[in-house]
Each structure stands twice: as structure tokens, then as C-alpha cells.
Design a protein around this motif. Structure first.
Motif, PDB file in Angstrom:
ATOM      1  N   ALA A  60       0.819  -1.223   0.057  1.00 37.64           N
ATOM      2  CA  ALA A  60      -0.152  -0.189  -0.015  1.00 37.64           C
ATOM      3  C   ALA A  60       0.725   1.234   0.012  1.00 37.64           C
ATOM      4  CB  ALA A  60      -0.964   0.009   1.090  1.00 37.64           C
ATOM      5  N   SER A  78       3.972   9.621   2.436  1.00 39.91           N
ATOM      6  CA  SER A  78       3.324   8.781   3.142  1.00 39.91           C
ATOM      7  C   SER A  78       3.731   8.605   4.489  1.00 39.91           C
ATOM      8  CB  SER A  78       3.047   7.276   2.348  1.00 39.91           C
ATOM      9  OG  SER A  78       4.256   6.821   2.321  1.00 39.91           O
ATOM     10  N   ALA A  86      -1.263   6.720   5.968  1.00 34.66           N
ATOM     11  CA  ALA A  86      -1.708   7.987   5.505  1.00 34.66           C
ATOM     12  C   ALA A  86      -0.704   8.289   4.239  1.00 34.66           C
ATOM     13  CB  ALA A  86      -1.713   9.026   6.297  1.00 34.66           C
ATOM     14  N   ASN A 141      -4.580  15.102  -3.284  1.00 32.89           N
ATOM     15  CA  ASN A 141      -5.465  14.323  -2.146  1.00 32.89           C
ATOM     16  C   ASN A 141      -4.657  13.542  -1.440  1.00 32.89           C
ATOM     17  OD1 ASN A 141      -7.963  14.884  -3.993  1.00 32.89           O
ATOM     18  ND2 ASN A 141      -6.356  14.016  -5.396  1.00 32.89           N
ATOM     19  N   SER A 148      -5.195  10.015   1.606  1.00 30.31           N
ATOM     20  CA  SER A 148      -6.045   8.996   2.091  1.00 30.31           C
ATOM     21  C   SER A 148      -5.400   8.688   3.309  1.00 30.31           C
ATOM     22  CB  SER A 148      -6.007   7.725   1.151  1.00 30.31           C
ATOM     23  OG  SER A 148      -4.676   7.186   1.140  1.00 30.31           O
ATOM     24  N   LEU A 149      -6.630   8.062   4.277  1.00 32.52           N
ATOM     25  CA  LEU A 149      -6.262   7.464   5.548  1.00 32.52           C
ATOM     26  C   LEU A 149      -6.921   6.064   5.583  1.00 32.52           C
ATOM     27  CD1 LEU A 149      -5.034   7.839   8.463  1.00 32.52           C
ATOM     28  CD2 LEU A 149      -7.055   8.880   8.914  1.00 32.52           C
ATOM     29  N   GLU A 150      -5.921   5.228   5.707  1.00 34.31           N
ATOM     30  CA  GLU A 150      -6.592   3.662   5.848  1.00 34.31           C
ATOM     31  C   GLU A 150      -6.136   3.107   7.168  1.00 34.31           C
ATOM     32  OE1 GLU A 150      -6.718   2.272   1.287  1.00 34.31           O
ATOM     33  OE2 GLU A 150      -4.539   2.976   2.165  1.00 34.31           O
ATOM     34  N   LEU A 200      -7.399  -3.087   4.305  1.00 32.65           N
ATOM     35  CA  LEU A 200      -6.852  -1.799   4.510  1.00 32.65           C
ATOM     36  C   LEU A 200      -8.357  -0.940   4.351  1.00 32.65           C
ATOM     37  CD1 LEU A 200      -3.265  -0.984   3.181  1.00 32.65           C
ATOM     38  CD2 LEU A 200      -4.175  -0.633   5.708  1.00 32.65           C
ATOM     39  N   SER A 224     -10.768   2.420   4.147  1.00 33.83           N
ATOM     40  CA  SER A 224     -10.367   3.732   3.954  1.00 33.83           C
ATOM     41  C   SER A 224     -11.324   4.608   4.928  1.00 33.83           C
ATOM     42  CB  SER A 224     -10.707   4.354   2.570  1.00 33.83           C
ATOM     43  OG  SER A 224     -10.783   5.600   2.467  1.00 33.83           O
ATOM     44  N   LEU A 272     -13.472   9.693   2.017  1.00 31.36           N
ATOM     45  CA  LEU A 272     -12.919  10.129   0.685  1.00 31.36           C
ATOM     46  C   LEU A 272     -11.602  10.713   0.835  1.00 31.36           C
ATOM     47  CD1 LEU A 272     -16.101  10.742  -1.117  1.00 31.36           C
ATOM     48  CD2 LEU A 272     -14.946   8.571  -1.149  1.00 31.36           C
ATOM     49  N   PRO A 273     -10.661  10.599   0.070  1.00 29.85           N
ATOM     50  CA  PRO A 273      -9.429  11.443   0.040  1.00 29.85           C
ATOM     51  C   PRO A 273      -9.557  12.810  -0.640  1.00 29.85           C
ATOM     52  CG  PRO A 273      -9.263   9.683  -1.618  1.00 29.85           C
ATOM     53  CD  PRO A 273     -10.624   9.360  -0.886  1.00 29.85           C
ATOM     54  N   GLN A 310      -5.276  14.744   7.218  1.00 24.74           N
ATOM     55  CA  GLN A 310      -5.607  13.381   7.485  1.00 24.74           C
ATOM     56  C   GLN A 310      -4.921  13.028   8.970  1.00 24.74           C
ATOM     57  OE1 GLN A 310      -7.832  11.767   6.460  1.00 24.74           O
ATOM     58  NE2 GLN A 310      -7.817  11.249   4.013  1.00 24.74           N
TER      59      GLN A 310
END
Length: 303
Positions: A10, A19, A143, A158, A160-162, A176, A178, A181-182, A190
Motif C-alpha cells: 500500500a 506517506s 496515510a 489528495n 487518504s487515510l486507511e 485496509l 479507508s 474519501l481522500p 488526515q
């Protein structure tokens, strides 16, 4: 696939973009803030909308609200013209416009939310009827930022956070998930949301702007109220007009935009109220789909 391999794969998606792996016991340095994805924030649990059917109730709102407005207009015409024979026929039209979409939308199950159980310090997620979970202590989240390029929007950053969850009884079966929405979010935002979750689980249910435990719910309620529901716009417009009146000291304080916006919110209020009411009914019906092991643990005196 091993859990560590899942995290590494990921992370590779972000390439050279920023990240990071987040953990429950490692602060990010950001202030806690909410990202408009909270469905419920209670003393026992916090739930996040898992996506899908976020517009549930819209059909009932549009058709049912339109039917209500149509019936009011017909009643007004009947009162003026003394044509009461129009009322029964309009009932045959307007009532199905409300009842049929309401039953259709409330009887279809909503996707279950992502649950953060503060008492047992666990996270639950339903994936196609299978229960995934993870203890909060030792939880891992990923993230990361990425860029989408479009012909009209250009480059849009954008983030994301998972969170990593495991199938109940099968710890090697991991996903994973989410947390919202990212689109339009940054890595800093995040991380701030991760601090919101950390503050809730470790110091909650109420905390201040620094994430420290508080006996007052003022900060949490203020942050949650920033995400206004459609039915909030009419009272908010009333408040704006009242504040203008108070500051005008007797002078003419109303502008044409105040009147247009107020009438617009008033016109759409029945539709918005019906949409929210339908969504809440569908949400309450969907709670019964959680396995017993989850519903028991959500009780204040549960195992």
C-alpha cells in the motif's frame, strides 16, 4: 499475504509522494479535527460512514417533498375556488409519492459504519457480511498523498487515510479500510483526523482543542456542527437575519439576498427534512445487521 507485506504494498502506491504509518501510541504533532465523516459521536462509540448510499433518502425527499408541496397548493386552490372535489384525487397522487419511495429506501439496508468502541478499545468493520476488527492498542494506519490530474481541474493533491483490520478468527486475512474519501484533503488534514480518533479513544468522549480530556463537550460539538445538514440552513439563515437586525439599531437591515435565500431554504425544508428522516430510519434498521458479538460489546455493561 502477511500484514507487513500489505502495508508495504500500500505504501508503494504513493511512490515519491509523502506517506507515513500511524499508530495509536505515536502522536503526529497535529491538532485534532474532524473531517466531516462522523456519523455518530457518543460516550461509548464513534461511527464513521463507510461510504455508499450517502444520499439515501434523496428520492423520498424529492418525490415526497414535491407531493407535500403539491398538496398544499391544491388545498390553497380548493379553499379559494371552493373546489373540494380536487382533494381526494390529489391524495391518491401525493400519498404514493411519499409512501412508496419511503418504504423502498428504508427497507434496503445501509452499509454498516466503521465503529470505534471506546470502552473495549476495538474497531469493527463489516465487509460483505464478514466481520473485521482490530484492537485499538497496536492499530496501524497508513496515510499518504497522491495527485490526480484532470483536463479541467489540473493537478489536484489528495490524501487518504486507511486502517488495517483483520477478519475475526482469521488474523492473516487483513484489509485496509479507508476512513473517508481522500479528495481535496492533505496529509496534514488526515493526520489531524487521526489525532481526533486518538483523542476520542484515549481521552474521550469529550476533549479540548489539544486532544486533552475535558468534562465539557463544547469543542467536540462545535467541530461536529461545522458539517451542516440541509435542515440546518433555514435556522442558520434566521440567525443571520436576527444578527443583522440586532446590529442595525432600527435601520433597514434586510437585503434582497436575505429574502431570496430565506424563501429558498423554506421551500426546500420539507424535502431536506424528509431526506434526513428517511436516512435515520434506514440507519436504525441497519443496526440489527451487526453480529451479536459487536452489539453486546457496544453495551455499557457488555463483555
Amino acid at each position: 499475504m502477511a500484514v507487513s507485506d500489505l502495508i508495504q504494498q500500500a505504501s508503494a502506491r504513493f511512490g515519491k509522494n509523502s506517506s507515513m504509518v500511524l499508530r495509536a501510541d505515536q502522536p503526529t504533532g497535529e491538532k485534532p479535527w474532524e473531517m466531516f465523516v462522523t456519523d455518530e459521536h457518543t460516550e461509548r462509540y464513534l461511527s464513521l460512514r463507510a461510504g455508499g448510499d450517502t444520499d439515501r433518502g434523496l428520492v423520498t425527499g424529492v418525490l415526497g417533498g414535491g407531493g407535500v408541496m403539491l398538496f398544499i397548493v391544491v388545498m390553497f386552490i380548493a379553499l379559494i375556488a371552493q373546489r373540494w372535489d380536487l382533494v381526494p384525487s390529489m391524495l391518491w397522487i401525493c400519498v404514493p409519492m411519499l409512501i412508496v419511495p419511503f418504504l423502498w429506501e428504508t427497507r434496503r439496508p445501509l452499509p454498516l459504519p466503521i465503529l470505534f468502541n471506546r470502552r473495549t478499545r476495538e474497531v469493527y468493520f463489516d465487509h460483505d457480511g464478514e466481520l473485521y476488527h482490530t484492537p485499538w492498542d497496536g492499530i496501524q494506519a497508513l496515510a499518504g498523498e497522491f495527485t490526480l490530474v484532470g483536463p479541467h481541474t489540473g493537478a489536484m493533491r489528495n490524501a487518504s487515510l486507511e486502517v488495517l483490520v483483520r477478519r475475526l478468527g482469521e488474523p492473516d486475512n487483513a484489509l485496509l479500510v479507508s476512513l473517508g474519501l481522500p479528495m481535496g484533503k492533505t496529509l496534514q488534514m488526515q493526520k489531524g483526523f487521526w489525532e481526533w480518533l486518538r483523542a476520542y479513544m484515549d481521552n474521550g468522549p469529550w476533549f479540548d482543542e489539544n486532544g486533552q480530556r475535558s468534562e465539557s463537550d463544547v469543542f467536540v460539538r462545535e467541530m461536529l456542527s461545522a458539517h451542516m445538514k440541509p435542515t440546518d440552513f433555514l435556522p442558520w439563515r434566521k440567525q443571520v437575519i436576527a444578527e443583522k437586525k440586532s446590529a442595525s439599531e432600527g435601520r433597514n437591515y434586510l437585503e434582497w439576498t436575505d429574502l431570496v435565500l430565506y424563501l429558498g431554504h423554506l421551500l426546500f425544508y420539507p424535502m431536506n427534512w424528509l431526506q434526513e428522516f428517511t436516512y435515520n430510519i434506514a440507519k436504525r434498521r441497519s443496526r440489527n445487521r451487526w453480529p451479536q458479538i459487536v452489539t453486546e460489546r457496544l453495551q455499557p455493561d457488555g463483555p
